[in-house]
Design a protein around this motif. Sequence first.
Motif, short mmCIF file in Angstrom:
data_model
loop_
_atom_site.label_atom_id
_atom_site.label_comp_id
_atom_site.label_asym_id
_atom_site.label_seq_id
_atom_site.Cartn_x
_atom_site.Cartn_y
_atom_site.Cartn_z
N MET A 195 0.85 -1.19 0.00
CA MET A 195 0.00 0.00 0.00
C MET A 195 0.89 1.24 0.00
O MET A 195 1.77 1.38 0.85
CB MET A 195 -0.89 -0.01 1.24
N THR A 196 0.66 2.14 -0.96
CA THR A 196 1.38 3.41 -1.00
C THR A 196 0.42 4.52 -0.65
O THR A 196 -0.78 4.45 -0.93
CB THR A 196 1.97 3.66 -2.40
N CYS A 197 0.95 5.57 -0.01
CA CYS A 197 0.10 6.71 0.35
C CYS A 197 0.97 7.96 0.34
O CYS A 197 2.20 7.91 0.39
CB CYS A 197 -0.54 6.50 1.72
N ARG A 198 0.31 9.09 0.26
CA ARG A 198 1.00 10.37 0.30
C ARG A 198 0.13 11.34 1.10
O ARG A 198 -1.10 11.27 1.05
CB ARG A 198 1.25 10.91 -1.12
N SER A 199 0.77 12.21 1.84
CA SER A 199 0.03 13.14 2.68
C SER A 199 -0.09 14.50 2.02
O SER A 199 0.76 14.91 1.22
CB SER A 199 0.73 13.29 4.04
N VAL A 200 -1.18 15.18 2.34
CA VAL A 200 -1.43 16.54 1.85
C VAL A 200 -1.85 17.39 3.05
O VAL A 200 -2.14 16.87 4.13
CB VAL A 200 -2.52 16.56 0.77
N ARG A 201 -1.91 18.66 2.83
CA ARG A 201 -2.22 19.59 3.90
C ARG A 201 -3.67 19.45 4.36
O ARG A 201 -4.57 19.23 3.56
CB ARG A 201 -1.97 21.02 3.44
N CYS A 202 -3.86 19.59 5.67
CA CYS A 202 -5.21 19.53 6.25
C CYS A 202 -5.83 20.92 6.24
O CYS A 202 -5.19 21.89 6.67
CB CYS A 202 -5.13 18.99 7.69
N GLU A 203 -7.06 21.03 5.74
CA GLU A 203 -7.79 22.30 5.70
C GLU A 203 -8.93 22.26 6.72
O GLU A 203 -9.75 21.33 6.71
CB GLU A 203 -8.36 22.54 4.31
N GLU A 204 -8.97 23.29 7.60
CA GLU A 204 -9.98 23.30 8.65
C GLU A 204 -11.39 23.34 8.09
O GLU A 204 -12.31 22.66 8.61
CB GLU A 204 -9.76 24.50 9.57
N HIS A 205 -11.61 24.12 7.03
CA HIS A 205 -12.97 24.24 6.48
C HIS A 205 -13.44 22.90 5.91
O HIS A 205 -14.64 22.58 5.92
CB HIS A 205 -13.01 25.33 5.41
N GLU A 206 -12.48 22.09 5.41
CA GLU A 206 -12.88 20.79 4.86
C GLU A 206 -13.23 19.82 5.99
O GLU A 206 -14.16 19.02 5.87
CB GLU A 206 -11.78 20.21 3.98
N LEU A 207 -12.49 19.92 7.10
CA LEU A 207 -12.84 19.09 8.25
C LEU A 207 -14.25 19.41 8.74
O LEU A 207 -15.03 18.51 9.09
CB LEU A 207 -11.86 19.31 9.40
N ARG A 208 -14.60 20.71 8.75
CA ARG A 208 -15.91 21.12 9.22
C ARG A 208 -17.03 20.55 8.32
O ARG A 208 -18.16 20.40 8.76
CB ARG A 208 -16.01 22.64 9.28
N SER A 209 -16.71 20.21 7.08
CA SER A 209 -17.73 19.69 6.17
C SER A 209 -18.09 18.23 6.47
O SER A 209 -19.06 17.70 5.92
CB SER A 209 -17.23 19.79 4.72
N LEU A 210 -17.33 17.58 7.35
CA LEU A 210 -17.62 16.21 7.73
C LEU A 210 -18.54 16.20 8.95
O LEU A 210 -18.33 16.96 9.90
CB LEU A 210 -16.34 15.44 8.05
N PHE A 211 -19.57 15.34 8.93
CA PHE A 211 -20.57 15.35 10.01
C PHE A 211 -19.94 15.07 11.37
O PHE A 211 -20.46 15.49 12.39
CB PHE A 211 -21.69 14.35 9.72
N LEU A 212 -18.83 14.39 11.39
CA LEU A 212 -18.19 14.06 12.66
C LEU A 212 -17.63 15.30 13.35
O LEU A 212 -17.54 15.35 14.59
CB LEU A 212 -17.06 13.05 12.41
N PHE A 213 -17.27 16.33 12.56
CA PHE A 213 -16.60 17.51 13.11
C PHE A 213 -17.37 18.81 12.91
O PHE A 213 -16.88 19.88 13.28
CB PHE A 213 -15.21 17.67 12.46
N GLU A 214 -18.57 18.75 12.36
CA GLU A 214 -19.26 19.98 11.95
C GLU A 214 -19.63 20.89 13.13
O GLU A 214 -19.82 22.09 12.94
CB GLU A 214 -20.51 19.63 11.15
#
Length: 490
Positions: free
Chosen positions: A1-20
């Motif tokens: 399994m390969t993966c790559r990380s990207v920057r975390c955006e606060e507004h995108e986290l807020r769009s998830l029901f777990l963090f809204e």
Amino acid sequence: MTCRSVRCEEHELRSLFLFEKLGSDQLALLCREGRVYWFDPGTVYREGDPAACLFVLFEGTVILSRRVGGQDVDVNRSSTRGVYAGAFQAYLGDQVPQVYNNSMRVTEPSRFFVLPADTFAEIMHEWFPMAVHLLEGLFFGTKNTQQAIGQRERLLALGSLTAGLTHELNNPAAAAARAASALRERVAGMRRGLGQIAADPHQRANLDTLTELHANAAETISQPPALSPLQAADHEDAVVDWLEEHDIADGWQLAPAFVQAGIGADWLDRIARALPTDMLGPAVRWLNCTVETELLMNEIEDSTSRVSALINAAKQYAQLDRAPQRRADVHELLDSTLVMLSQKIGPHIRVVKDYDRTLPRIPCYPGELNQVWTNLIDNAVSALDKAALDSSDADGTLTVRTARDGDRLLVEIRDTGPGIPPGIRDRVFDPFFTTKPVGEGTGLGLDISWRIVVNRHSGDLRVESVPGDTRFQVRLPLTPTDPDTPQETS
């Protein structure tokens, strides 16, 4: 399994029901502590590995699977934003083993917010202390409830089996007691008859002949003929006629024992030829007492053998004198369970044993497997009882089959009952789910059976059902899956 990380955006986290509902400071902390990763198609984590992270899906498709009998079985598939998996029980800390309880893979490039498990645990305790206490109570309360009801399920089954076994033991025990009481009377009659014959000097000389006749009668009794009620009645009439012809009174009282022992008019003719006429009556009565004595001893022997067989079946069922884990013959386990449940299996149910006796002993926990057979057979009997109630003349068939299925042993419990409706078939192994009336079932029998077969034996338990044909199939490994499994065969 390969993966790559990207920057975390606060507004995108807020769009998830777990963090809204989180505040800006909270979202900022999550972005600092967690990372956003892209995963290529493949496995993200495996069941049983240390639960290191919580995964929350931004985009892509995830499949969750469980290991069942050496194979991965898909249990959930989702592309819904915000679904989560992984270390979501990290808030419980070392109160439970912190391992992944399933495996997760992605079928396309998928993006997740990934939070370390220890960070998730700290956040839960700091931000939601009351919620953590409630969740802990719910988790352990549910676990304790399942254990308590599971114990209750076992006690109910034990009570039912004990009642059935008591009834089964009472019948032969009562028969042996009745036979022993009657035997005492017959032995007394033999002594009196023999004393009367010995007191007469003319008859005393024929004692050797009587002794020989008694020995011949005993041989006949050891192999009595199988007679239908009508045939037995005809033979009794013939014996009564013979006794009346030879002036022996109360022939109707003497005839049943002679016929039951296989002694008919032809055999009585041998007595008449061997003894003087004046001795025939006392000799026939004395021989009748000896015949009844032999029959009663046979009845006592049969009854005590039946008691012994029932006790052995109960011991085999409970595995009281065996190691908890060993190699066992699954047919012995099935037979002992059928004996224990015989009182519940009514006369309207025909039991068919379709065994492959060439199957080897298997490594298992025999006592636990007997609990599985009990649950499955009891459910089948209940289904057949229901069918009999719905149709007064309905006779059902319970089939217990064993066979080899590749590298596994198959045990199939089949009934001809009404079947399991398609709408609930997928729920029968769920805890607390039952179709029985209130008070008759806890809904844990099949859940316990599934855990014993899958978790304890690395096996597989499934159901197939249509009206008139329901089959619960248990597949068990023929060879040990655990290197610590005992190898002895005794």
